[in-house]
Design a protein around this motif. Structure first.
Motif, PDB file in Angstrom:
ATOM      1  N   ARG A 236      35.662  33.717  32.462  1.00  0.00           N
ATOM      2  CA  ARG A 236      35.505  34.947  31.677  1.00  0.00           C
ATOM      3  C   ARG A 236      34.192  34.903  30.904  1.00  0.00           C
ATOM      4  NH1 ARG A 236      40.530  32.829  31.002  1.00  0.00           N
ATOM      5  NH2 ARG A 236      42.295  34.039  31.787  1.00  0.00           N
ATOM      6  N   PHE A 237      33.177  34.254  31.465  1.00  0.00           N
ATOM      7  CA  PHE A 237      31.980  33.914  30.695  1.00  0.00           C
ATOM      8  C   PHE A 237      31.235  35.151  30.192  1.00  0.00           C
ATOM      9  CE2 PHE A 237      27.636  32.493  29.965  1.00  0.00           C
ATOM     10  CZ  PHE A 237      27.845  31.319  29.256  1.00  0.00           C
ATOM     11  N   TYR A 238      30.971  36.113  31.053  1.00  0.00           N
ATOM     12  CA  TYR A 238      30.170  37.268  30.663  1.00  0.00           C
ATOM     13  C   TYR A 238      31.011  38.486  30.281  1.00  0.00           C
ATOM     14  CZ  TYR A 238      25.876  34.968  32.146  1.00  0.00           C
ATOM     15  OH  TYR A 238      24.809  34.110  32.252  1.00  0.00           O
ATOM     16  N   SER A 239      32.155  38.651  30.907  1.00  0.00           N
ATOM     17  CA  SER A 239      32.994  39.819  30.601  1.00  0.00           C
ATOM     18  C   SER A 239      34.405  39.549  31.096  1.00  0.00           C
ATOM     19  CB  SER A 239      32.418  41.094  31.246  1.00  0.00           C
ATOM     20  OG  SER A 239      32.072  40.879  32.592  1.00  0.00           O
ATOM     21  N   GLY A 248      39.022  54.711  35.499  1.00  0.00           N
ATOM     22  CA  GLY A 248      37.692  55.216  35.803  1.00  0.00           C
ATOM     23  C   GLY A 248      36.779  54.183  36.430  1.00  0.00           C
ATOM     24  N   ARG A 249      35.555  54.609  36.675  1.00  0.00           N
ATOM     25  CA  ARG A 249      34.540  53.735  37.246  1.00  0.00           C
ATOM     26  C   ARG A 249      33.779  53.012  36.139  1.00  0.00           C
ATOM     27  NH1 ARG A 249      36.193  53.058  42.336  1.00  0.00           N
ATOM     28  NH2 ARG A 249      36.498  55.057  43.403  1.00  0.00           N
ATOM     29  N   SER A 250      33.239  51.870  36.481  1.00  0.00           N
ATOM     30  CA  SER A 250      32.380  51.139  35.559  1.00  0.00           C
ATOM     31  C   SER A 250      31.154  51.981  35.235  1.00  0.00           C
ATOM     32  CB  SER A 250      31.975  49.812  36.188  1.00  0.00           C
ATOM     33  OG  SER A 250      31.040  49.136  35.393  1.00  0.00           O
ATOM     34  N   ARG A 251      30.681  51.875  33.985  1.00  0.00           N
ATOM     35  CA  ARG A 251      29.525  52.658  33.559  1.00  0.00           C
ATOM     36  C   ARG A 251      28.294  51.806  33.285  1.00  0.00           C
ATOM     37  NH1 ARG A 251      32.044  55.595  28.555  1.00  0.00           N
ATOM     38  NH2 ARG A 251      32.921  53.496  28.370  1.00  0.00           N
ATOM     39  N   LYS A 252      28.478  50.483  33.271  1.00  0.00           N
ATOM     40  CA  LYS A 252      27.361  49.570  33.070  1.00  0.00           C
ATOM     41  C   LYS A 252      27.804  48.179  33.516  1.00  0.00           C
ATOM     42  CE  LYS A 252      28.665  49.068  28.208  1.00  0.00           C
ATOM     43  NZ  LYS A 252      28.195  48.988  26.827  1.00  0.00           N
ATOM     44  N   MET A 253      26.852  47.237  33.551  1.00  0.00           N
ATOM     45  CA  MET A 253      27.129  45.948  34.174  1.00  0.00           C
ATOM     46  C   MET A 253      28.276  45.210  33.485  1.00  0.00           C
ATOM     47  SD  MET A 253      24.455  42.895  35.109  1.00  0.00           S
ATOM     48  CE  MET A 253      24.296  42.287  33.428  1.00  0.00           C
ATOM     49  N   ASP A 254      28.317  45.219  32.147  1.00  0.00           N
ATOM     50  CA  ASP A 254      29.345  44.440  31.454  1.00  0.00           C
ATOM     51  C   ASP A 254      30.664  45.182  31.323  1.00  0.00           C
ATOM     52  OD1 ASP A 254      28.685  46.307  29.552  1.00  0.00           O
ATOM     53  OD2 ASP A 254      28.384  44.865  27.928  1.00  0.00           O
ATOM     54  N   ASP A 255      30.789  46.314  32.027  1.00  0.00           N
ATOM     55  CA  ASP A 255      32.051  47.064  32.043  1.00  0.00           C
ATOM     56  C   ASP A 255      32.959  46.584  33.168  1.00  0.00           C
ATOM     57  OD1 ASP A 255      33.831  48.961  31.123  1.00  0.00           O
ATOM     58  OD2 ASP A 255      32.964  50.602  32.293  1.00  0.00           O
ATOM     59  N   GLY A 256      32.533  45.547  33.882  1.00  0.00           N
ATOM     60  CA  GLY A 256      33.358  44.942  34.921  1.00  0.00           C
ATOM     61  C   GLY A 256      33.643  43.491  34.584  1.00  0.00           C
ATOM     62  N   TRP A 257      33.834  42.664  35.602  1.00  0.00           N
ATOM     63  CA  TRP A 257      34.086  41.223  35.428  1.00  0.00           C
ATOM     64  C   TRP A 257      32.949  40.467  36.074  1.00  0.00           C
ATOM     65  CZ3 TRP A 257      36.455  37.953  39.598  1.00  0.00           C
ATOM     66  CH2 TRP A 257      36.637  36.618  39.186  1.00  0.00           C
ATOM     67  N   GLU A 258      32.290  39.604  35.280  1.00  0.00           N
ATOM     68  CA  GLU A 258      31.193  38.808  35.805  1.00  0.00           C
ATOM     69  C   GLU A 258      31.346  37.365  35.338  1.00  0.00           C
ATOM     70  OE1 GLU A 258      26.317  38.355  35.677  1.00  0.00           O
ATOM     71  OE2 GLU A 258      27.309  39.924  34.488  1.00  0.00           O
ATOM     72  N   THR A 259      31.193  36.432  36.258  1.00  0.00           N
ATOM     73  CA  THR A 259      31.322  35.004  35.958  1.00  0.00           C
ATOM     74  C   THR A 259      29.946  34.351  35.812  1.00  0.00           C
ATOM     75  OG1 THR A 259      31.273  34.165  38.242  1.00  0.00           O
ATOM     76  CG2 THR A 259      33.372  35.033  37.433  1.00  0.00           C
ATOM     77  N   GLY A 348      30.695  38.862  40.455  1.00  0.00           N
ATOM     78  CA  GLY A 348      31.644  39.752  39.808  1.00  0.00           C
ATOM     79  C   GLY A 348      31.980  40.977  40.624  1.00  0.00           C
ATOM     80  N   ILE A 349      33.010  41.671  40.160  1.00  0.00           N
ATOM     81  CA  ILE A 349      33.380  42.992  40.657  1.00  0.00           C
ATOM     82  C   ILE A 349      33.604  43.877  39.440  1.00  0.00           C
ATOM     83  CG2 ILE A 349      34.418  42.095  42.776  1.00  0.00           C
ATOM     84  CD1 ILE A 349      37.180  42.607  41.476  1.00  0.00           C
ATOM     85  N   SER A 350      33.502  45.174  39.615  1.00  0.00           N
ATOM     86  CA  SER A 350      33.697  46.067  38.479  1.00  0.00           C
ATOM     87  C   SER A 350      35.115  46.630  38.411  1.00  0.00           C
ATOM     88  CB  SER A 350      32.675  47.204  38.512  1.00  0.00           C
ATOM     89  OG  SER A 350      32.827  47.981  39.682  1.00  0.00           O
ATOM     90  N   ARG A 351      35.704  46.953  39.564  1.00  0.00           N
ATOM     91  CA  ARG A 351      37.057  47.503  39.576  1.00  0.00           C
ATOM     92  C   ARG A 351      37.799  47.035  40.827  1.00  0.00           C
ATOM     93  NH1 ARG A 351      35.578  48.570  35.158  1.00  0.00           N
ATOM     94  NH2 ARG A 351      35.726  50.564  34.026  1.00  0.00           N
ATOM     95  N   LEU A 352      39.128  46.898  40.670  1.00  0.00           N
ATOM     96  CA  LEU A 352      40.029  46.636  41.791  1.00  0.00           C
ATOM     97  C   LEU A 352      41.132  47.678  41.750  1.00  0.00           C
ATOM     98  CD1 LEU A 352      41.017  44.803  44.139  1.00  0.00           C
ATOM     99  CD2 LEU A 352      42.389  43.570  42.434  1.00  0.00           C
TER     100      LEU A 352
END
Length: 373
Positions: A236-239, A248-259, A348-352
């Motif tokens: 869960r390092f970045y988000s 809804g859809r992600s609106r920016k990079m940190d609105d998803g999941w990034e390792t 990462g991915i933004s939505r599933l």
């Protein structure tokens, strides 16, 4: 109710530098649990539908997802502009009684973004150092999500006390554990007698309406608003991975999941709990706004814990992902209660999205649980 943090009294006046340097907080047992969601998250559709006073700062600030911001030079025609909800100073009835009566208080009505069972509440008074309320109390009720303020305040509405009138501290995370096994849709936040609160966080388990889901038939089985949840994740390092099942859809990079970047030969993953036992027919993996850091490949696995099985079966084989793209797959897999997405090697991915329907067993169990709340 158990008061987890016991901060009272004023914080020191702001002396310059990092305004959070002297912020008062403590370890809160429920705040970081990945299987709990902030039911009052504005991104879920929560809202502050009314307040009796918001002279200095608007009530809507209570539910902003980001931490409260402080600008010492930000003043307006009414005075210091604060990032929170702040009311004017209450007064008594005359020169002989200049202080407010004991029962005088300000209030705000909050519609939760998703109905649920509340496990913990944080009343955050960040940057309210000498202008926070002396005490707070919180009540909850069940009403249609579209209920108006007049309907919520009408005679005959049953309000359940979650937090009795309790002293709190300024510039602090004032936390309360809640032990009321009931489903609620709205809160009434009271501050005694007046003052300011920066943020309100309401952690709990989503309790969806079984009749609504039955009428839909096919829906997103892992979405937060439908009772899906993140149970665990490798990183869960970045988000946070919970972002992947927000509306809804992600609106920016940190609105998803990034390792973080891996330097070994492993891979990252998230484990989800579905609304109930269900059959998944269509999958969406969205890498929106993740361009140079999206996952390279993804695979999806299912598990049916209701059948007592700990075996994972394949739903989607390891598949190449493109950056900043919605990927759609039709699948044919056994019924599942849990799903795990593996990404390779990291990123990462933004939505599933997992579209499908509850099984008869899953629908029956969901209805039974709902009837008990």
């Amino acid at each position: 109710m158990t008061q987890v943090t016991r901060f009272t009294g004023d914080a020191k006046p702001y002396g310059g530098g990092d305004p959070y340097a002297d912020y008062r907080s403590a370890e809160i047992p429920f705040a970081d649990l990945v299987d709990l969601v902030d039911l009052a998250d504005r991104r879920l559709g929560a809202g502050v539908v009314a307040a009796n006073d918001e002279f200095f700062a608007e009530r809507e600030n209570l539910l902003i997802p980001e931490p409260a911001h402080f600008d010492p030079e930000h003043f307006g025609h009414k005075g210091k502009i604060m990032d929170g909800w702040e009311t004017r100073r209450r007064r008594g009835t005359g020169a002989g009684t200049p202080h407010p009566a004991d029962e005088d208080h300000d209030w705000a009505l909050i519609r939760l973004g998703a109905p649920g069972v509340i496990r913990g509440i944080i009343v955050d008074t960040a940057h309210f150092r000498g202008n926070y309320p002396q005490a707070v109390s919180i009540e909850a009720t069940v009403a249609p999500l579209s209920a108006s303020p007049e309907e919520l305040l009408a005679d005959g509405v049953e309000w359940t006390e979650l937090v009795p009138r309790t002293a709190i501290g300024g510039h602090a995370a004032n936390a309360f554990e809640i032990a009321v096994e009931r489903r609620f849709t709205h809160l009434r936040l009271n501050q005694h007698p007046d003052g300011g609160i920066a943020r309100l966080r309401v952690y709990g388990d989503v309790a969806p309406d079984p009749e609504w889901l039955a009428a839909l038939g096919t829906f997103d089985l892992v979405a937060l608003e439908n009772g899906g949840a993140v149970e665990d994740a490798s990183d869960r390092f970045y988000s946070p991975p919970t972002n992947t099942i927000l509306p809804g859809r992600s609106r920016k990079m940190d609105d998803g999941w990034e390792t973080r970047r891996r330097r070994d030969k492993g891979n990252d993953w998230v484990r989800y709990r579905l609304t109930e036992q269900a059959e998944i027919r269509a999958v969406e993996i969205d890498t929106g706004y993740l361009k140079g850091n999206s996952a390279g490949w993804a695979a999806l696995y299912g598990q049916d814990q209701s059948a007592g099985s700990e075996e994972w079966f394949e739903i989607l084989p390891r598949t190449r992902l493109q950056p900043d793209t919605v990927h759609r797959f039709l699948v044919d897999a056994p019924a599942a209660t849990h799903v795990r997405i593996d990404i390779f090697p990291d990123g990462g991915i933004s939505r599933l999205r997992l579209h499908g329907s509850l099984t008869a067993v899953g629908a029956k169990r969901l209805a039974e649980r709902s009837a008990q709340l």
